[in-house]
Design a protein around this motif. Structure first.
Motif, PDB file in Angstrom:
ATOM      1  N   GLY A  37       0.946   0.732  15.945  1.00  0.00           N
ATOM      2  CA  GLY A  37       2.072   0.132  15.145  1.00  0.00           C
ATOM      3  C   GLY A  37       2.151   0.434  13.644  1.00  0.00           C
ATOM      4  N   PRO A  38       3.220   0.027  13.017  1.00  0.00           N
ATOM      5  CA  PRO A  38       3.225   0.537  11.731  1.00  0.00           C
ATOM      6  C   PRO A  38       2.269   0.084  10.790  1.00  0.00           C
ATOM      7  N   PRO A  39       2.003   0.913   9.682  1.00  0.00           N
ATOM      8  CA  PRO A  39       0.975   0.290   8.638  1.00  0.00           C
ATOM      9  C   PRO A  39       1.178  -1.185   8.218  1.00  0.00           C
ATOM     10  N   VAL A  40      -0.146  -1.734   8.153  1.00  0.00           N
ATOM     11  CA  VAL A  40      -0.077  -3.245   7.715  1.00  0.00           C
ATOM     12  C   VAL A  40       0.554  -3.443   6.430  1.00  0.00           C
ATOM     13  N   HIS A  41       0.156  -2.452   5.342  1.00  0.00           N
ATOM     14  CA  HIS A  41       0.785  -2.763   4.095  1.00  0.00           C
ATOM     15  C   HIS A  41       1.552  -1.571   3.597  1.00  0.00           C
ATOM     16  N   PRO A  42       2.620  -1.691   2.702  1.00  0.00           N
ATOM     17  CA  PRO A  42       3.536  -0.704   2.271  1.00  0.00           C
ATOM     18  C   PRO A  42       2.614   0.500   1.695  1.00  0.00           C
ATOM     19  N   GLY A  43       2.856   1.615   1.946  1.00  0.00           N
ATOM     20  CA  GLY A  43       2.166   2.903   1.299  1.00  0.00           C
ATOM     21  C   GLY A  43       1.214   3.013   2.031  1.00  0.00           C
ATOM     22  N   ASP A  44       0.530   2.244   3.001  1.00  0.00           N
ATOM     23  CA  ASP A  44      -0.447   2.752   3.788  1.00  0.00           C
ATOM     24  C   ASP A  44      -0.199   3.599   4.996  1.00  0.00           C
TER      25      ASP A  44
END
Length: 732
Positions: free
Chosen positions: A476-483
């Protein structure tokens, strides 16, 4: 799935049925009946000299637990029942009443010479407690309601005590039956159903893998339900050393008057044990080994059991078995046998709830299939006696989603001479091919989940995301922006075909299917060629051709061959679809462009339009304006058969009938006095019909109140002339 309170039903039913002759509707001739519920004992209910309803004996929605009184009265709990029969009584093959003020009860139920006991949620619903009634069904409040942390897999009333088994805490608690003061508590690993022998010793099923989070949703068909049955001393709470190991599938225990232990479940049988020696010794069995799954697979018979979920005995030694269909919402099978288990005294069942049947077109309308059952119809017999339960189409030999998913609206199609079953549940289209005898084998699954689900992680509230476990997932997409670290796995669209032919879902057979470009699907249809049609996403239509068969007779679909026809200009929203491939005729329902009216969310819309020459030059043949309603009186489903269009009105299951040639109104079909009050039609596939060779019709409608399938036999009859005026939506 929710019905109105009983009192409201009776009031409404009076206005609907009081003026109707018993067998003849003012505008159409037909015979009204039902099947899927072994109801009998018809009794008219009158008020001020007017028949306002018909009470017939009926069987509740499902069976969660069974207790048997000394006189042979069977007390059966229900996970939910629309008629508030959360705990029903059955005796000598008849409906014998119910406990008052309960619509839902757990798997624990017990009875002694004074009270009936069950387990239900405490106010607030976070914990459970024991509730009780007098033997006549009137409330007998518990003076000190106990707190039960789990779901009480076992409940026993014996020797003026009540024993409660709680798998969540791995404890058995003992209470005084009158005061409910705690008397004792002792540890038992995963306690399930329990019974008491003549010496006062307890026999308890230990289900070694019991999942406390499953509660009464726990399935009796779980192939991993390893268990043993252990004897406990009721004074010390310690095991006595007597036990029966390797009781895989054990679900219930009981004791006969001669002190024989009965264990229900293993091999779809009731096993008998002599417990007089140092260890229990097998002494017999009720039912054939393998039950209904034995050869010939799926064929019903008195000694062919399945889904065993309860067992009990009366003082005369008669043995009673409770079975349930695998999905908790689907049914109950209650049987009584003589003390030797060789003869069935009687059988009561209900195998329908919010469901409908599909017709084998080769049977001239007489062989019908629900999600898991096969009935043979005889329209010449009286209402309630028109169907014989012939087959059970499930088998645990396969990875069959019908064991875990709520599928209930099959479409039966003859393809290349073979009978196939198509079903939709939530996020899937399921396809089943004919198997041995009465069974159907899982053939294919097509994932049509809404796109918003693709971002949901496993374990989300949508149950389908966790089934099947082999389905493909991607990071899935990263949990936190920029992660840059990928997030939890997410679902992608996929499809499965049984390429190995074993009916099991190998991970290698489940393929990502990004080419299937569907969004929200509001309607599905399978035509006589096996092509799948879907509508939704406002005005979209998707056509998935059937491309042939593989070596295992599985229909082949390829989403890269998907066709997206041009949306017809008459609709701003398309909600239902039915296509006749023999005549190239399309029927669509929905709402027109810029529609500003208010309709119920589950409605089929305010328009039904027939298009001729659909594949070449679509031409509007006629339009039917469906009355608007944003209440329970809306229209959720329609079906075209022969020269009739049957449109289902949810309110009291009234069916509006139109001529499919010119769209004119023909008449209405409703329940009659002999068939009693009706519930709601919840499903978008809540009606099906079939034109027989002689021009008559078999019409089937969902009814979730006193759950059953409504069956109407409509003999050949001319269209009224002049055309009839349309009735009122709200006033029958």
């Amino acid at each position: 799935m929710r019905s109105l309170p009983l009192a409201f039903f009776l009031v409404c039913t009076g206005s609907l049925l009081a003026d109707l002759p018993p067998d003849l509707h003012p505008t159409m001739k037909y015979t009204a009946g039902w099947f899927g519920n072994s109801m009998n004992g018809v009794t008219p209910i009158t008020k001020n000299g007017v028949v306002t309803d018909t009470y017939y004996e009926y069987v509740q929605k499902d069976g969660n637990g069974l207790a048997v009184g000394a006189d042979g009265t069977c007390y059966v709990t229900s996970g939910w029942d629309e008629t508030q029969r959360g705990l029903g009584f059955y005796k000598n093959g008849h409906d014998a009443g119910r406990c008052q003020n309960i619509s839902s009860a757990g798997v624990g139920v017990a009875v002694d010479d004074k009270y009936i006991y069950a387990v239900a949620p405490r106010p607030g619903g976070s914990q459970n407690t024991v509730i009780r009634w007098n033997l006549d069904g009137s409330p007998a409040p518990v003076p000190n309601p106990p707190v039960i942390q789990g779901y009480a897999g076992g409940l026993l009333a014996a020797n003026h005590k009540v024993y409660v088994g709680d798998p969540l805490t791995n404890m058995v608690s003992v209470f005084d039956r009158d005061t409910f003061q705690p008397q004792q508590k002792f540890p038992v690993h995963a306690p399930w159903r329990m019974t008491c022998d003549k010496d006062g010793k307890l026999w308890i099923i230990n289900r070694s893998e019991s999942d406390p989070n499953k509660g009464w949703w726990y399935t009796s068909e779980d192939p991993n339900s390893t268990a043993q049955v252990t004897q406990y001393d009721p004074v010390t709470g310690k095991p006595t050393g007597k036990n029966i190991e390797n009781m895989t599938g054990a679900t219930a225990v009981a004791m006969t008057p001669d002190n024989t232990l009965l264990v229900a479940g293993p091999n779809s049988q009731v096993l008998e044990f002599d417990i007089s020696g140092a260890q229990p010794v097998p002494s017999g069995a009720l039912g054939v080994k393998g039950g209904v799954y034995s050869d010939p697979a799926g064929v019903m018979g008195p000694d062919r059991l399945f889904g065993l979920w309860g067992v009990g005995c009366d003082k005369a030694g008669n043995i009673y078995t409770l079975a349930r269909l695998p999905n908790e919402a689907t049914g109950i099978d209650l049987r009584s046998f003589t003390h030797d288990g060789k003869t069935m005294n009687w059988q009561l069942y209900n195998v329908e709830f919010t469901g409908i049947c599909g017709v084998d077109p080769a049977s001239d309308g007489l062989d019908v299939y629900t999600a898991a059952t096969h009935f043979r119809l005889d329209p010449t017999k009286p209402p309630g006696q028109q169907a014989e339960w012939k087959g059970y189409t499930l088998s645990p030999a396969y990875d069959d989603g019908r064991f875990t998913q709520g599928w209930n609206s099959p479409m039966m199609r003859r393809l290349d001479g073979r009978l196939y079953m198509y079903q939709r549940t939530g996020n899937y289209i399921g396809i089943f091919r004919p198997g041995p005898a009465e069974t159907f084998i899982p053939s294919s699954l097509i994932d049509i989940a809404e796109t918003w689900l693709f971002g949901a992680t496993t374990g989300d509230h949508a149950h389908e995301l966790d089934w099947p476990p082999q389905q493909p997932l991607v990071p899935g997409p990263p949990v936190h922006p920029g992660d840059k670290t990928p997030g939890p796995p997410v679902k992608i669209r996929w499809s499965w075909r049984d390429e190995s032919g074993d009916g099991k879902m190998q991970a290698s057979e489940i393929k990502p299917d990004p080419a299937l470009q569907v969004g929200y699907v509001s309607g599905i249809w399978v035509d006589t060629k096996g092509d799948i049609w879907m509508c939704g996403d406002h005005t979209k239509i998707w056509h998935l051709p059937m491309l042939g068969f593989d070596t295992h007779q599985n229909p082949i679909y390829d989403s890269t061959k998907q066709i997206v026809p041009k949306s017809p200009p008459e609709f701003g929203e398309i909600l239902r679809i039915q296509y006749d491939s023999d005549t190239d005729t399309m029927y669509l329902t929905g709402n027109p462009l810029n529609f500003q009216g208010k309709i119920f969310g589950g409605a089929l819309g305010v328009l039904i339009i027939r298009y001729d020459h659909w594949s070449t030059s679509p031409t509007v043949k006629w339009k039917i304006s469906v009355p608007q309603s944003d209440s329970d009186q809306h229209f959720p489903a329609f079906y075209v058969a022969g020269d009739r269009v049957f449109v289902m009105q949810r309110f009291m299951s009234r069916i509006w009938v139109y001529n499919s040639i010119d769209g004119t109104f023909v008449g209405t079909i409703t329940p009659t006095q002999k068939t009693g009050a009706s519930g709601w039609c919840d499903q978008t596939f809540g009606i099906q019909a079939f034109e027989r060779k002689d021009g008559s019709y078999c019409v089937f409608a969902e009814d979730d109140y006193r759950p059953k399938i409504r069956f109407y036999y409509v003999p050949p009859q001319p269209q009224p002339s002049p055309p009839l005026p349309l009735p009122s939506v709200s006033n029958p």
